[in-house]
Design a protein around this motif. Structure first.
Motif, PDB file in Angstrom:
ATOM      1  N   ILE A 100       0.873  -1.188   0.000  1.00  0.00           N
ATOM      2  CA  ILE A 100       0.000   0.000   0.000  1.00  0.00           C
ATOM      3  C   ILE A 100       0.901   1.226   0.000  1.00  0.00           C
ATOM      4  CG2 ILE A 100      -0.259   0.024   2.517  1.00  0.00           C
ATOM      5  CD1 ILE A 100      -3.032   1.048   0.113  1.00  0.00           C
ATOM      6  N   MET A 101       0.577   2.195  -0.857  1.00  0.00           N
ATOM      7  CA  MET A 101       1.384   3.407  -0.958  1.00  0.00           C
ATOM      8  C   MET A 101       0.484   4.623  -1.053  1.00  0.00           C
ATOM      9  SD  MET A 101       4.498   2.636  -3.470  1.00  0.00           S
ATOM     10  CE  MET A 101       5.832   1.620  -2.910  1.00  0.00           C
ATOM     11  N   ALA A 102       0.960   5.707  -0.478  1.00  0.00           N
ATOM     12  CA  ALA A 102       0.360   7.019  -0.700  1.00  0.00           C
ATOM     13  C   ALA A 102       1.307   7.771  -1.621  1.00  0.00           C
ATOM     14  CB  ALA A 102       0.197   7.764   0.617  1.00  0.00           C
ATOM     15  N   THR A 104       1.852  11.322  -3.617  1.00  0.00           N
ATOM     16  CA  THR A 104       1.397  12.709  -3.591  1.00  0.00           C
ATOM     17  C   THR A 104       2.029  13.502  -4.726  1.00  0.00           C
ATOM     18  OG1 THR A 104       1.143  12.609  -1.206  1.00  0.00           O
ATOM     19  CG2 THR A 104       1.274  14.801  -2.173  1.00  0.00           C
ATOM     20  N   PHE A 129      -3.613   2.936  -9.651  1.00  0.00           N
ATOM     21  CA  PHE A 129      -4.637   3.844  -9.150  1.00  0.00           C
ATOM     22  C   PHE A 129      -5.221   4.489 -10.396  1.00  0.00           C
ATOM     23  CE2 PHE A 129      -6.142   8.081  -8.412  1.00  0.00           C
ATOM     24  CZ  PHE A 129      -7.005   7.894  -7.365  1.00  0.00           C
ATOM     25  N   THR A 139      -3.270  13.478  -3.461  1.00  0.00           N
ATOM     26  CA  THR A 139      -2.740  12.246  -2.873  1.00  0.00           C
ATOM     27  C   THR A 139      -3.598  11.072  -3.321  1.00  0.00           C
ATOM     28  OG1 THR A 139      -1.872  13.396  -0.942  1.00  0.00           O
ATOM     29  CG2 THR A 139      -2.179  11.033  -0.737  1.00  0.00           C
ATOM     30  N   ASN A 140      -2.949  10.086  -3.907  1.00  0.00           N
ATOM     31  CA  ASN A 140      -3.601   8.875  -4.383  1.00  0.00           C
ATOM     32  C   ASN A 140      -3.072   7.696  -3.582  1.00  0.00           C
ATOM     33  OD1 ASN A 140      -4.943  10.225  -6.508  1.00  0.00           O
ATOM     34  ND2 ASN A 140      -3.052  10.188  -7.698  1.00  0.00           N
ATOM     35  N   TYR A 141      -3.937   6.735  -3.310  1.00  0.00           N
ATOM     36  CA  TYR A 141      -3.535   5.534  -2.597  1.00  0.00           C
ATOM     37  C   TYR A 141      -3.574   4.362  -3.563  1.00  0.00           C
ATOM     38  CZ  TYR A 141      -4.044   8.475   1.430  1.00  0.00           C
ATOM     39  OH  TYR A 141      -3.899   9.504   2.314  1.00  0.00           O
ATOM     40  N   GLY A 143      -2.719   0.222  -3.906  1.00  0.00           N
ATOM     41  CA  GLY A 143      -2.431  -0.970  -3.118  1.00  0.00           C
ATOM     42  C   GLY A 143      -2.958  -2.205  -3.789  1.00  0.00           C
ATOM     43  N   HIS A 172       6.459   9.491  -2.784  1.00  0.00           N
ATOM     44  CA  HIS A 172       5.929   8.539  -1.807  1.00  0.00           C
ATOM     45  C   HIS A 172       5.829   9.270  -0.480  1.00  0.00           C
ATOM     46  CE1 HIS A 172       8.153   5.370  -4.293  1.00  0.00           C
ATOM     47  NE2 HIS A 172       6.875   5.129  -4.467  1.00  0.00           N
ATOM     48  N   TYR A 175       4.238   4.268   2.909  1.00  0.00           N
ATOM     49  CA  TYR A 175       4.129   3.016   2.186  1.00  0.00           C
ATOM     50  C   TYR A 175       4.556   1.846   3.066  1.00  0.00           C
ATOM     51  CZ  TYR A 175       8.664   5.160   0.979  1.00  0.00           C
ATOM     52  OH  TYR A 175       9.851   5.834   1.012  1.00  0.00           O
TER      53      TYR A 175
END
Length: 185
Positions: A100-102, A104, A129, A139-141, A143, A172, A175
């Protein structure tokens, strides 16, 4: 076929530090639905990024995992430029991985971002995503998970790619990457 009833099984010479082998190579040992024994899904690891990493548009960038929650077999390399899990000797099998990552953007124009699992240096499993509407978020997540059949020495890394198409830089901002060997499959 006979049935053996016992209260205790101990290694004949070591009394607590030896290995007791049940069955021969290639045989299946059925512990039953209520055996209550201890089975471990190791090796297992959980790592995370402690520093931000810039991802240039349309360039696959190795994700930096410098910190560990745990690593049962010391199989995850957190040293610079590696950041990979390697299957240890004697531990081939099916593995389950999750990431899982954020991600930005430096602008409010992110639309599509991608996380890619690499096996032995080549990308093979993509997690996207993607929004089907016209909204774009800063910001997109991203995963997902994958189950893979791995041999001894195979290694897995996580890469990211910014595919926004507008020259944005993605960073990132958080994560986590986890994995463990599956038993019973």
């Amino acid at each position: 076929m006979g049935t053996v009833f016992v209260d205790n099984i101990k290694h004949q010479s070591s009394q607590g530090s030896g290995t007791i082998t049940i069955g021969a190579s290639g045989e299946k040992v059925d512990l039953g639905a209520t055996a209550g024994g201890t089975l471990t899904n190791t090796p297992a690891f959980s790592v995370y990024g402690s520093a931000q990493t810039g991802v240039t548009e349309n360039v696959s960038t190795l994700s930096v995992f410098t910190s560990e929650h745990y690593d049962t077999d010391n199989a995850f390399d957190t040293s610079a430029s590696n950041y990979k899990f390697t299957v240890p000797s004697g531990k081939a099998g099916k593995y389950h991985f999750s990431v899982i990552m954020a991600l930005t953007c430096n602008t409010n124009q992110c639309f599509l971002d991608e996380v890619i699992l690499y096996k032995n240096g080549s990308g093979f499993y993509n997690l996207y995503f993607w929004r089907s509407d016209s909204k774009r978020y800063q910001t997109n997540y991203v995963g997902g998970s994958a189950t893979l059949d791995l041999a001894v020495g195979d290694y897995i890394q996580v890469y990211s790619r910014n595919r926004t198409g507008n020259g944005s830089t993605v960073t990132h901002t958080g994560y986590v990457f986890t994995g463990h060997r599956l038993i019973g499959v």
